[in-house]
Every structure is written in C-alpha cells, then in structure tokens.
Design a protein around this motif. Structure first.
Motif, PDB file in Angstrom:
ATOM      1  N   UNK A   7      77.716 -22.914 -20.665  1.00 19.99           N
ATOM      2  CA  UNK A   7      76.259 -23.010 -20.665  1.00 19.99           C
ATOM      3  C   UNK A   7      75.640 -21.699 -21.134  1.00 19.99           C
ATOM      4  N   UNK A   8      76.180 -20.583 -20.653  1.00 22.05           N
ATOM      5  CA  UNK A   8      75.645 -19.283 -21.051  1.00 22.05           C
ATOM      6  C   UNK A   8      75.870 -19.042 -22.538  1.00 22.05           C
ATOM      7  N   UNK A   9      77.045 -19.411 -23.025  1.00 24.14           N
ATOM      8  CA  UNK A   9      77.332 -19.246 -24.443  1.00 24.14           C
ATOM      9  C   UNK A   9      76.408 -20.078 -25.313  1.00 24.14           C
ATOM     10  N   UNK A  10      76.157 -21.311 -24.912  1.00 23.10           N
ATOM     11  CA  UNK A  10      75.251 -22.177 -25.659  1.00 23.10           C
ATOM     12  C   UNK A  10      73.835 -21.602 -25.641  1.00 23.10           C
ATOM     13  N   UNK A 182      81.596  -9.044 -24.557  1.00 17.38           N
ATOM     14  CA  UNK A 182      81.456 -10.427 -24.977  1.00 17.38           C
ATOM     15  C   UNK A 182      81.696 -11.396 -23.826  1.00 17.38           C
ATOM     16  N   UNK A 183      82.614 -11.079 -22.921  1.00 12.33           N
ATOM     17  CA  UNK A 183      82.901 -11.971 -21.807  1.00 12.33           C
ATOM     18  C   UNK A 183      81.667 -12.180 -20.945  1.00 12.33           C
ATOM     19  N   UNK A 184      80.833 -11.127 -20.799  1.00  7.95           N
ATOM     20  CA  UNK A 184      79.634 -11.256 -20.003  1.00  7.95           C
ATOM     21  C   UNK A 184      78.523 -11.952 -20.781  1.00  7.95           C
ATOM     22  N   UNK A 185      78.472 -11.712 -22.093  1.00  6.15           N
ATOM     23  CA  UNK A 185      77.444 -12.345 -22.903  1.00  6.15           C
ATOM     24  C   UNK A 185      77.608 -13.854 -22.931  1.00  6.15           C
TER      25      UNK A 185
END
Length: 199
Positions: A7-10, A182-185
């Motif tokens: 969801x965060x990535x989207x 990137x893992x947090x983004x």
C-alpha cells in the motif's frame, strides 16, 4: 524488491506519477521543434532513484496508461493522439527508464565522489539518453522529419538541460536515500535489504 505491491509503495508511486504531471506544466516551447523543454524527465529519474525498479516502473506506467485512456496528464493533453504524437516516443520509454535506473542505482556501493559519479552516469544514461532511443525515431515518423532533422530538433537542444536535471536528480536521490532508505519509502518491511548509497 518485494514480490507483491504494498500500500505504501502504491501510494508513493501515485505521488511520483502526479509529480510527472505537475512537472509537465513547467514547459518551455522552443518554437522550432514540437518537443518542449520540461521537468518531466527529472521526475522520471527521481522515481527510479527513490522508489526503485518495481515502483519506479509502476509510477511511470500509471501516467502512460491513464494518458492513453484519455486523462489529460501530458501537459493538459490525453488520449492516443497525445501518446502517438511527436513526443510519444519519449513518453513511452519513461517506465523502462525508471525501471533501469532503479535496478542500477540499487547496486551502487561506492562511497564519496565515485558513488556520486556512478549515480549521475546512471541518471544521465537511462533517465535522459535512453529516452532518445525511441523518442527521436518516433519524432521523425510522427512529424515527417528525416532522421538527421529529428536528431537536430529532438536531441541536440536538450543535452545541456539533461545534464542539469541528472545532476539535480543525483543530489536529491543520494541525499534522500541516506535519510529514507528504499525499504522505508516503499514499506517492504523490517527484513528488506536497505540500499547503501554514497555518503
């Protein structure tokens, strides 16, 4: 990269897709060519550099697909005429540029200036020069130009601006990925491998 979208990535993908649209309105027509100067390629570079290959590709594909369906996302234009027009060859390459930038930037392990130089070369090579591979031939086809004229009108006038945008994308990407890996983004979770970029 995660096997499924998060969801965060989207959400971040949607933000960068919107950034491309907004940057499209920062447009400078040159008059002698149908290809204006815009900041859209900067957004493409940032999408790949900050979101990584999967979400960078996804964010740019959102723009291409919605524009093709008729949404006015390309400097206020949409539909197949916008995709198939003189600048369509550049636009169609955006997702693949972001994909390659994401893949290659994630592999940079050098620190200091060597790292910055590597990221810059990736941004310039795949965020700018790659777009001309499809952009220039399609410009020649769509506008009825010879290949030499298409190169003169769709490549040479933009080289200095491309270097400036690649430098800006490099500085922003390196700085933000140090603070927000990137893992947090993209929300890949605690087990995700965090990318290490030059400090």
């Amino acid at each position: 990269m995660a096997k499924t979208l998060t969801l965060r990535g989207v959400a971040f993908s949607a933000i960068f897709a919107a950034l491309v649209v907004v940057f499209g309105y920062v447009s400078i027509p040159l008059g002698f060519t149908p290809v204006p100067i815009t900041l859209q390629t900067l957004a493409v570079m940032l999408a790949g550099g900050l979101l990584g290959a999967r979400y960078g590709f996804f964010s740019m594909m959102i723009v291409v697909v919605l524009a093709a369906l008729g949404f006015p996302l390309l400097q206020g234009k949409g539909g197949l005429p916008a995709i198939l027009g003189p600048t369509g060859g550049y636009v169609i390459m955006w997702p693949f540029a972001a994909l390659l930038i994401g893949l290659l930037v994630s592999k940079v392990r050098s620190s200091g200036w060597p790292g910055y130089v590597l990221v810059f070369l990736i941004m310039e090579g795949f965020g700018s020069l790659l777009l001309y591979v499809t952009g220039v031939p399609w410009l020649a086809h769509a506008a009825g130009f010879s290949m030499n004229k298409a190169i003169a009108l769709g490549f040479y006038p933009y080289l200095i601006g491309d270097v400036i945008k690649a430098l800006a994308a490099t500085a922003i990407t390196v700085s933000l990925r140090q603070v927000f890996p990137q893992a947090r983004l993209t929300g890949h979770g605690h087990g995700a491998v965090r990318q290490s970029l030059p400090k």
